[in-house]
Motif scaffolding. Structure first.
Motif, PDB file in Angstrom:
ATOM      1  N   UNK A 135       0.693  -1.206  -0.132  1.00  9.44           N
ATOM      2  CA  UNK A 135      -0.037  -0.040   0.039  1.00  9.44           C
ATOM      3  C   UNK A 135       0.811   1.456   0.007  1.00  9.44           C
ATOM      4  N   UNK A 136       1.842   1.180   0.733  1.00 11.03           N
ATOM      5  CA  UNK A 136       2.814   2.529   0.894  1.00 11.03           C
ATOM      6  C   UNK A 136       3.644   2.607  -0.483  1.00 11.03           C
ATOM      7  N   UNK A 137       3.913   1.715  -1.350  1.00  5.54           N
ATOM      8  CA  UNK A 137       4.517   1.843  -2.390  1.00  5.54           C
ATOM      9  C   UNK A 137       3.570   2.570  -3.496  1.00  5.54           C
ATOM     10  N   UNK A 138       2.335   2.092  -3.434  1.00  3.41           N
ATOM     11  CA  UNK A 138       1.328   2.639  -4.316  1.00  3.41           C
ATOM     12  C   UNK A 138       1.042   4.112  -3.928  1.00  3.41           C
ATOM     13  N   UNK A 139       1.192   4.336  -2.441  1.00  8.00           N
ATOM     14  CA  UNK A 139       0.853   5.905  -1.874  1.00  8.00           C
ATOM     15  C   UNK A 139       2.002   6.641  -2.630  1.00  8.00           C
ATOM     16  N   UNK A 140       3.285   6.143  -2.499  1.00 10.10           N
ATOM     17  CA  UNK A 140       4.491   6.823  -2.920  1.00 10.10           C
ATOM     18  C   UNK A 140       4.342   7.239  -4.321  1.00 10.10           C
ATOM     19  N   UNK A 141       3.718   6.163  -5.100  1.00 15.67           N
ATOM     20  CA  UNK A 141       3.750   6.674  -6.617  1.00 15.67           C
ATOM     21  C   UNK A 141       2.659   7.392  -6.968  1.00 15.67           C
ATOM     22  N   UNK A 142       1.501   7.571  -6.193  1.00 18.13           N
ATOM     23  CA  UNK A 142       0.354   8.441  -6.377  1.00 18.13           C
ATOM     24  C   UNK A 142       0.536   9.765  -5.692  1.00 18.13           C
ATOM     25  N   UNK A 143       1.593   9.872  -4.720  1.00 15.29           N
ATOM     26  CA  UNK A 143       1.910  11.195  -3.820  1.00 15.29           C
ATOM     27  C   UNK A 143       0.755  11.437  -2.949  1.00 15.29           C
ATOM     28  N   UNK A 144       0.174  10.188  -2.274  1.00 18.42           N
ATOM     29  CA  UNK A 144      -0.686  10.356  -1.264  1.00 18.42           C
ATOM     30  C   UNK A 144      -0.264   9.564  -0.201  1.00 18.42           C
ATOM     31  N   UNK A 145      -1.196   9.708   0.953  1.00 20.49           N
ATOM     32  CA  UNK A 145      -0.848   8.583   2.147  1.00 20.49           C
ATOM     33  C   UNK A 145      -1.545   7.264   1.800  1.00 20.49           C
ATOM     34  N   UNK A 146      -0.890   6.298   2.661  1.00 25.54           N
ATOM     35  CA  UNK A 146      -1.417   5.042   2.664  1.00 25.54           C
ATOM     36  C   UNK A 146      -2.895   4.939   2.784  1.00 25.54           C
ATOM     37  N   UNK A 147      -3.499   5.765   3.759  1.00 26.76           N
ATOM     38  CA  UNK A 147      -4.750   5.409   4.486  1.00 26.76           C
ATOM     39  C   UNK A 147      -5.593   6.230   2.997  1.00 26.76           C
ATOM     40  N   UNK A 148      -5.116   7.156   2.557  1.00 23.78           N
ATOM     41  CA  UNK A 148      -5.993   7.756   1.257  1.00 23.78           C
ATOM     42  C   UNK A 148      -6.165   6.872   0.048  1.00 23.78           C
ATOM     43  N   UNK A 149      -4.982   5.982  -0.048  1.00 28.45           N
ATOM     44  CA  UNK A 149      -4.716   5.058  -1.239  1.00 28.45           C
ATOM     45  C   UNK A 149      -6.020   3.716  -0.943  1.00 28.45           C
ATOM     46  N   UNK A 150      -6.037   3.447   0.183  1.00 28.57           N
ATOM     47  CA  UNK A 150      -6.909   2.329   0.709  1.00 28.57           C
ATOM     48  C   UNK A 150      -8.393   2.661   0.610  1.00 28.57           C
ATOM     49  N   UNK A 151      -8.634   4.004   0.889  1.00 26.69           N
ATOM     50  CA  UNK A 151     -10.048   4.641   0.804  1.00 26.69           C
ATOM     51  C   UNK A 151     -10.391   4.896  -0.507  1.00 26.69           C
ATOM     52  N   UNK A 152      -9.361   5.120  -1.597  1.00 26.36           N
ATOM     53  CA  UNK A 152      -9.492   5.474  -2.970  1.00 26.36           C
ATOM     54  C   UNK A 152      -9.907   4.158  -3.615  1.00 26.36           C
ATOM     55  N   UNK A 153      -9.142   3.113  -3.328  1.00 25.75           N
ATOM     56  CA  UNK A 153      -9.483   1.818  -3.655  1.00 25.75           C
ATOM     57  C   UNK A 153     -10.764   1.161  -3.524  1.00 25.75           C
ATOM     58  N   UNK A 154     -11.197   1.623  -1.974  1.00 26.82           N
ATOM     59  CA  UNK A 154     -12.365   0.976  -1.775  1.00 26.82           C
ATOM     60  C   UNK A 154     -13.534   1.695  -2.492  1.00 26.82           C
TER      61      UNK A 154
END
Length: 216
Positions: free
Chosen positions: A181-200
């Motif tokens: 999740x953190x690697x995705x967050x780094x690529x997208x320039x957002x937080x890990x929590x934001x990635x999880x919520x965006x995917x949900x």
């Protein structure tokens, strides 16, 4: 509520695509479908093609009754076609599920169609019919005509589309996972929590706009 689907289909996968075969960079553009009794007569433009050779090719098909030139310009010709559409599996699948073709553009390799269905259930039934008939459809997008700008990718917003596409490309849903999740967050320039919520939210949107889910 009606729904619009844009999809691409091989020119060889339905009879009208085979009849209106063009070569090179020539294209066929549907003007409209004209109901005539039980028949449907397409009125269409042919761009950048030799008029005489095109007509000869069309008239060689056994299901074609007539092909007429309606209007001629320097780079395009307007035709009307009368043909027996009973053997056209794609047209039959559209008719059986109340699909209305609003636009269609064909090349030598494939056709891109935009079709309106009265409901998601009708679209789902059409997809099943096409699969049963072994018609390979490449869906480009599905959207609600009342909110075309809000739902350009199966109900996804642009950030949701970007996040979900990246997650799939990076193997986030693979077993074992191809990235964290953190690697995705780094690529997208957002937080890990934001990635999880965006995917949900992306998954909820996909389910809502592609599956026949009602309030019940």
């Amino acid at each position: 509520m009606s729904v619009i689907v844009e999809f691409r289909v091989s020119s060889d996968d339905f009879e009208l695509g085979q009849i209106l075969a063009v070569e090179g960079n020539s294209t066929v553009e549907l003007e409209r479908l004209v109901p005539l009794g039980e028949a449907t007569v397409p009125l269409f433009w042919v761009h950048n093609s030799s008029r005489d050779s095109f007509v000869e090719g069309v008239q060689r098909h056994s299901s074609v009754d007539e092909a007429h030139v309606v209007d001629v310009f320097d780079d395009r010709t307007l035709f009307t076609l009368k043909w027996d559409a009973k053997q056209d599996r794609l047209i039959a699948a559209l008719r059986a599920n109340d699909g209305q073709v609003s636009s269609a553009i064909g090349t030598s390799a494939s056709w891109k169609l935009e079709v309106r269905f009265p409901s998601h259930e009708a679209l789902s039934a059409f997809s099943t019919t096409a699969a049963d008939e072994e018609i390979n459809l490449e869906v480009i997008r599905v959207y609600n005509p009342e909110e075309p700008d809000v739902q350009p990718w199966y109900g996804l917003t642009e950030p949701q589309f970007e996040a979900l596409t990246l997650a799939i490309q990076r193997g986030y849903y693979d077993i074992p996972r191809g990235c964290t999740t953190q690697e995705l967050a780094d690529d997208l320039g957002i937080s890990g929590q934001a990635v999880t919520e965006r995917l949900r939210r992306a998954i909820v949107a996909l389910a809502t706009y592609t599956l026949p889910i009602d309030d019940e």
